[in-house]
Design a protein around this motif. Sequence first.
Motif, mmCIF file in Angstrom:
data_model
loop_
_atom_site.group_PDB
_atom_site.id
_atom_site.type_symbol
_atom_site.label_atom_id
_atom_site.label_comp_id
_atom_site.label_asym_id
_atom_site.label_seq_id
_atom_site.Cartn_x
_atom_site.Cartn_y
_atom_site.Cartn_z
ATOM 1 N N CYS A 193 6.417 -5.116 -8.946
ATOM 2 C CA CYS A 193 5.333 -3.803 -8.802
ATOM 3 C C CYS A 193 4.608 -4.244 -7.520
ATOM 4 C CB CYS A 193 4.776 -3.569 -9.562
ATOM 5 S SG CYS A 193 5.753 -3.872 -11.220
ATOM 6 N N ASN A 194 3.465 -2.950 -6.778
ATOM 7 C CA ASN A 194 3.476 -3.135 -5.271
ATOM 8 C C ASN A 194 2.006 -4.170 -6.015
ATOM 9 O OD1 ASN A 194 2.818 -0.381 -7.012
ATOM 10 N ND2 ASN A 194 0.430 -1.114 -6.348
ATOM 11 N N SER A 195 1.348 -4.493 -7.163
ATOM 12 C CA SER A 195 0.229 -5.734 -7.246
ATOM 13 C C SER A 195 -0.004 -6.705 -8.610
ATOM 14 C CB SER A 195 -0.949 -4.837 -7.057
ATOM 15 O OG SER A 195 -1.298 -3.947 -8.685
ATOM 16 N N VAL A 196 1.811 -6.291 -8.748
ATOM 17 C CA VAL A 196 1.730 -7.226 -9.879
ATOM 18 C C VAL A 196 3.189 -7.658 -10.294
ATOM 19 C CG1 VAL A 196 -0.191 -6.829 -11.522
ATOM 20 C CG2 VAL A 196 2.370 -5.577 -11.507
ATOM 21 N N ASN A 197 2.943 -8.871 -10.889
ATOM 22 C CA ASN A 197 4.939 -9.019 -10.952
ATOM 23 C C ASN A 197 5.096 -8.937 -12.194
ATOM 24 O OD1 ASN A 197 3.790 -12.033 -9.521
ATOM 25 N ND2 ASN A 197 5.313 -11.407 -8.823
ATOM 26 N N ILE B 200 0.991 -1.102 -0.049
ATOM 27 C CA ILE B 200 -0.121 -0.256 0.392
ATOM 28 C C ILE B 200 0.385 1.668 0.417
ATOM 29 C CG2 ILE B 200 -1.306 1.322 1.484
ATOM 30 C CD1 ILE B 200 -3.036 -1.647 1.558
ATOM 31 N N GLN B 201 1.912 1.525 0.977
ATOM 32 C CA GLN B 201 2.856 2.814 1.212
ATOM 33 C C GLN B 201 3.367 2.644 -0.317
ATOM 34 O OE1 GLN B 201 3.914 4.989 2.824
ATOM 35 N NE2 GLN B 201 2.335 4.282 4.044
ATOM 36 N N ALA B 202 3.886 1.322 -1.398
ATOM 37 C CA ALA B 202 4.390 1.686 -2.578
ATOM 38 C C ALA B 202 3.162 2.123 -3.690
ATOM 39 C CB ALA B 202 4.864 -0.091 -3.031
ATOM 40 N N CYS B 203 1.667 1.542 -3.633
ATOM 41 C CA CYS B 203 0.535 1.921 -4.428
ATOM 42 C C CYS B 203 1.096 3.782 -4.078
ATOM 43 C CB CYS B 203 -0.525 1.002 -3.884
ATOM 44 S SG CYS B 203 -1.988 1.665 -4.937
ATOM 45 N N ILE B 204 0.572 4.244 -2.528
ATOM 46 C CA ILE B 204 0.703 5.542 -2.566
ATOM 47 C C ILE B 204 1.602 6.223 -3.737
ATOM 48 C CG2 ILE B 204 0.572 7.422 -0.959
ATOM 49 C CD1 ILE B 204 -0.905 5.413 1.213
ATOM 50 N N SER B 205 2.845 5.780 -3.454
ATOM 51 C CA SER B 205 3.883 6.041 -3.719
ATOM 52 C C SER B 205 3.750 5.999 -5.791
ATOM 53 C CB SER B 205 5.450 5.548 -3.805
ATOM 54 O OG SER B 205 6.811 5.785 -4.093
ATOM 55 N N ALA B 206 3.898 5.818 -6.317
ATOM 56 C CA ALA B 206 3.134 5.587 -7.436
ATOM 57 C C ALA B 206 2.348 7.014 -7.982
ATOM 58 C CB ALA B 206 2.456 3.983 -7.841
ATOM 59 N N ASN B 207 0.757 6.753 -6.200
ATOM 60 C CA ASN B 207 0.206 7.524 -7.472
ATOM 61 C C ASN B 207 0.615 8.702 -7.397
ATOM 62 O OD1 ASN B 207 -2.129 5.573 -7.041
ATOM 63 N ND2 ASN B 207 -2.831 6.723 -5.277
ATOM 64 N N VAL B 208 1.591 8.993 -6.059
ATOM 65 C CA VAL B 208 2.093 10.887 -5.570
ATOM 66 C C VAL B 208 2.928 11.199 -7.600
ATOM 67 C CG1 VAL B 208 4.312 11.676 -5.246
ATOM 68 C CG2 VAL B 208 2.256 10.835 -3.358
ATOM 69 N N MET B 209 4.085 9.548 -8.224
ATOM 70 C CA MET B 209 4.632 9.813 -8.995
ATOM 71 C C MET B 209 3.446 10.167 -10.112
ATOM 72 S SD MET B 209 7.955 7.271 -8.337
ATOM 73 C CE MET B 209 7.315 5.800 -8.076
ATOM 74 N N GLY B 210 2.574 9.578 -9.875
ATOM 75 C CA GLY B 210 1.991 9.744 -11.997
ATOM 76 C C GLY B 210 1.254 9.123 -11.576
ATOM 77 N N VAL B 211 1.627 8.142 -12.042
ATOM 78 C CA VAL B 211 2.219 5.952 -12.916
ATOM 79 C C VAL B 211 1.107 5.326 -12.207
ATOM 80 C CG1 VAL B 211 4.747 6.364 -12.895
ATOM 81 C CG2 VAL B 211 4.042 5.821 -11.067
ATOM 82 N N ASP B 212 1.153 4.353 -13.324
ATOM 83 C CA ASP B 212 0.496 3.320 -13.025
ATOM 84 C C ASP B 212 0.536 2.187 -12.001
ATOM 85 O OD1 ASP B 212 -1.576 3.547 -15.001
ATOM 86 O OD2 ASP B 212 0.507 3.205 -16.366
ATOM 87 N N GLU B 213 1.874 1.968 -11.705
ATOM 88 C CA GLU B 213 2.485 0.865 -10.743
ATOM 89 C C GLU B 213 4.038 1.691 -10.391
ATOM 90 O OE1 GLU B 213 1.646 -2.447 -9.536
ATOM 91 O OE2 GLU B 213 -0.698 -2.290 -9.751
ATOM 92 N N ALA B 214 3.979 1.122 -8.881
ATOM 93 C CA ALA B 214 5.706 1.724 -8.591
ATOM 94 C C ALA B 214 6.179 -0.182 -8.520
ATOM 95 C CB ALA B 214 5.136 1.492 -7.294
ATOM 96 N N LEU B 215 7.272 0.554 -9.071
ATOM 97 C CA LEU B 215 8.553 -0.556 -9.475
ATOM 98 C C LEU B 215 9.157 -0.660 -7.914
ATOM 99 C CD1 LEU B 215 9.879 -3.239 -11.008
ATOM 100 C CD2 LEU B 215 10.803 -1.678 -11.722
ATOM 101 N N MET B 216 9.375 -2.272 -7.242
ATOM 102 C CA MET B 216 10.262 -2.413 -5.909
ATOM 103 C C MET B 216 11.433 -2.713 -6.605
ATOM 104 S SD MET B 216 6.597 -3.396 -4.240
ATOM 105 C CE MET B 216 6.958 -2.837 -2.062
ATOM 106 N N LEU B 217 12.812 -2.752 -5.526
ATOM 107 C CA LEU B 217 13.792 -3.163 -5.141
ATOM 108 C C LEU B 217 13.891 -4.174 -4.223
ATOM 109 C CD1 LEU B 217 15.806 0.341 -6.339
ATOM 110 C CD2 LEU B 217 14.533 -1.758 -8.237
#
Length: 318
Positions: free
Chosen positions: A189-193, A163-180
Amino acid sequence: MRDGVTGKFRLVPRNEAVVSVFDSNFLVGDGIWEGIRANKGRVQFARDHINRLFQSAKAMYMDLGLTKRDLLELLHVTLDANGMNDEAAVHIRLVVSRGLKSTPYQNPSVNVGLPLITIIPEVKAVAVDMKSRGLRLATTWVRRGPPDVKDEQWNHISKATDIQACISANVMGVDEALMLDQRGFVKTCNSVNFFIVRGTEVWAPTKDNQMQGITRQKTIDVCKANGITVRELDFSLTEVYGADEAFCTGTFPSQIHVVEVDGRRIGNGKRGPVTQRIQELYQELVARDVSRTREEIAAEVEAERDLSFLRRLNGSVL
């Protein structure tokens, strides 16, 4: 809903479905879940999803109080009651809470009865414009954690990291956050591989520190079965930016191409030919899976391990 105290299963209209404030999910986020697809009344990849749920339950020391076939039958009853057997795009959220507590306290010793099981079916498909446009990703500061903190293989109700990564994606204005991961390698990604294509090879991040996605594994399987080289390895953002194609996988979207990561266009910014071929192969696999009868699917769900490979190895009969 299967009540954990009475053991009774009942169908409840959406606007009348309620859960106690003493429920484990509500009080301490103690539960697990599965996102499942159904096609024309057939549960897609039922054995894989139900096995994953039971594995998570075992890891969480949670007795579901029913068999795998019993759980599949509850899914069937819910689909039938909602008149969804002609629908090709049904998404089911299967949620299991540890159940009712006698008092607000994290220890399962105060729980009463068995887990609460909730099944929420919806007719839902990926928006056509999203499927054709593709996804824009950006790297988030939120990292995937190690299994000795919270094993990312659990489909746990506590999704705070994602959820924190999803919020980050929202703030950045993209569809998904890519996580390391904690070493800085690309993970999910926050909800998909996540996958990339470089040359003739498909690259998948190793399963460490990420959900053991069923669509992820099925994608790897269809690649291997059809002569597409797929490698599971660690790779960096530099290799992502220089990829020829990229795509994401998940139970809901299947495969969807990525057009941009951190402002860098991936390939030509369109769905690539390898991604398209994988989508076609995957849909063929899905069609074969859901073309079976419910009884055939149920028999697979409760089947014992296939040990025939041992006979092939040593020529003996078990």
